[in-house]
Enzyme design. Structure first.
Site, PDB file in Angstrom:
ATOM      1  N   SER A 169      -8.674   3.269  -7.510  1.00 60.75           N
ATOM      2  CA  SER A 169      -9.409   4.058  -6.529  1.00 60.75           C
ATOM      3  C   SER A 169     -10.898   4.091  -6.900  1.00 60.75           C
ATOM      4  O   SER A 169     -11.537   3.052  -6.982  1.00 60.75           O
ATOM      5  CB  SER A 169      -8.805   5.460  -6.432  1.00 60.75           C
ATOM      6  OG  SER A 169      -9.258   6.144  -5.294  1.00 60.75           O
ATOM      7  N   GLU A 266      -3.169   0.918   3.754  1.00 57.43           N
ATOM      8  CA  GLU A 266      -4.289   1.711   3.242  1.00 57.43           C
ATOM      9  C   GLU A 266      -5.569   1.418   4.017  1.00 57.43           C
ATOM     10  O   GLU A 266      -5.866   0.256   4.334  1.00 57.43           O
ATOM     11  CB  GLU A 266      -4.530   1.399   1.762  1.00 57.43           C
ATOM     12  CG  GLU A 266      -3.501   1.958   0.817  1.00 57.43           C
ATOM     13  CD  GLU A 266      -4.002   1.921  -0.608  1.00 57.43           C
ATOM     14  OE1 GLU A 266      -4.948   2.682  -0.914  1.00 57.43           O
ATOM     15  OE2 GLU A 266      -3.467   1.140  -1.413  1.00 57.43           O
ATOM     16  N   HIS A 296      -1.497   4.738  -1.642  1.00 60.43           N
ATOM     17  CA  HIS A 296      -2.677   4.656  -2.499  1.00 60.43           C
ATOM     18  C   HIS A 296      -2.296   4.848  -3.966  1.00 60.43           C
ATOM     19  O   HIS A 296      -1.680   5.856  -4.342  1.00 60.43           O
ATOM     20  CB  HIS A 296      -3.660   5.740  -2.060  1.00 60.43           C
ATOM     21  CG  HIS A 296      -4.973   5.712  -2.760  1.00 60.43           C
ATOM     22  ND1 HIS A 296      -5.876   4.684  -2.613  1.00 60.43           N
ATOM     23  CD2 HIS A 296      -5.549   6.608  -3.603  1.00 60.43           C
ATOM     24  CE1 HIS A 296      -6.947   4.939  -3.331  1.00 60.43           C
ATOM     25  NE2 HIS A 296      -6.773   6.095  -3.950  1.00 60.43           N
TER      26      HIS A 296
END
Length: 350
Positions: A169, A266, A296
């Site tokens: 991320s 995503e 995610h």
């Protein structure tokens, strides 16, 4: 190909989603995403306390995990050795890891379990950096802390070509940014970059027109727009506006090989496709793996989701293959030796 790529870089599509992975997706879609939407609609900036990081202290690490605290100049970090991994400090291959959490939350406690599994899969220790986060520090200082972690590994005796930089991320943003910073500082080229569901572009224009603009189980487009505005306001208040370049816009021609993992629904698939395309166009090897309907950073659920375990195994294979691409790295010693400092070992079940 099942990846539906509209870019030059071909992706590997991992078809199939287990009942457990779909249950996780359903849960996130009906809890985390609505909460983030509420946050995005607030008329003021809200920085909640990092409850996740404090609560994660109670989570057991996988059996056989060893770790010790490392104090960098501006942040806490942790040297993690997964089960079955031998370690002689300063010798052989190692991973620098940057946790995710939107530069706002999470830390070394929330990511210790996943980092340990990656350590075991890649058969090398990991320095997990607890970098400074918003609202106390802008993203530029998060990058500086990651670069400090890299310099710490170099000071221990590791060579730059023995260091793989990885993150998930927001940590994926940092992984590419730190590799770029190392090259710009004349430190040399790291072995590779691994980015899991990476946020690589604060500009949401490409995400707004992507097929996943409203399909993501975790983030809405509104949430990412608000997040981008927040980072720019903080940059302006700290006087660093305009000094930060997102990874998709960085010079890429001399970057190390990369592996990018992302879920097929995503919204950050837009960033992953763009980055893979630009890396390949620059002549940099990039493996883009798109996982069918995975959420995610699903790799963090490896104790429960089978696809997460497969993904971590692939990460390990990619990192160990970098040794051959580098022409053979320093062989890891056969006899284990505990690192200096206070170490802890987990005997709890994974």
């Amino acid at each position: 190909m099942g990846s539906h790529l509209t870019v030059a870089a071909d992706a590997e599509f991992r078809a199939g989603a287990s009942v457990r992975s779909q249950a996780l997706a359903f849960g996130l879609k009906h809890t985390v995403r609505p909460l983030l939407d509420v946050w995005a609609r607030l008329p003021f900036d809200l920085f909640p306390p990092n409850v996740l990081e404090h609560a994660a202290r109670l989570l057991p690490a996988p059996t056989g995990t060893r770790w010790r605290s490392v104090r960098l100049e501006h942040c806490r970090s942790e040297y993690v050795i997964g089960a079955g991994v031998d370690d002689v400090p300063g010798s052989g291959n190692v991973i620098l890891y940057l946790h995710g959490g939107a530069f706002l939350t999470c830390g070394i406690n929330t990511h210790r379990r996943m980092v340990s599994r990656i350590s075991t899969a890649a058969d090398r220790p990991v320095l997990n950096v607890g970098y400074r986060q918003m609202p106390y520090a802008p993203v530029t200082e998060s990058i500086a802390d990651g670069l400090e972690g890299l310099n710490w590994l170099l000071a221990q005796g590791h060579r730059i070509e023995e260091i793989t930089i990885a993150g998930d991320s927001a940590g994926g943003y940092l992984a590419f940014a730190i590799a770029r910073a190392a090259l710009d500082a004349g430190l040399g080229r790291p072995a590779g970059v691994v980015a899991l569901s990476p946020l690589l572009d604060f500009d949401t224009s490409s995400k707004a027109v992507h097929r996943n603009a409203d399909r993501c189980q975790t983030f809405s487009l509104r949430t990412l727009v608000r997040f981008g505005e927040l980072t720019h306001r903080l940059d302006s208040r700290r006087g660093v506006a305009g000094r930060r370049t997102c990874p998709v816009d960085m010079p890429l021609i001399d970057m190390p090989p990369a592996l990018i993992h992302v879920g097929s629904r995503e919204i950050l698939l837009a960033d992953a496709e763009l980055m893979a395309n630009r890396l390949v166009a620059a002549g940099v090897p990039c493996d883009l793996t798109v996982w069918d309907r995975q959420v995610h950073v699903f790799q963090a659920a490896a104790s429960w989701v089978p696809e997460a375990r497969s993904a971590i195994a692939e990460i390990g294979d990619f990192i160990t293959a970098l040794d051959e691409q580098q022409g053979g790295a320093t062989a890891r010693p056969a006899a284990p030796q505990a690192p200096t400092g206070t170490a802890r070992r987990s005997a709890a079940p994974a």
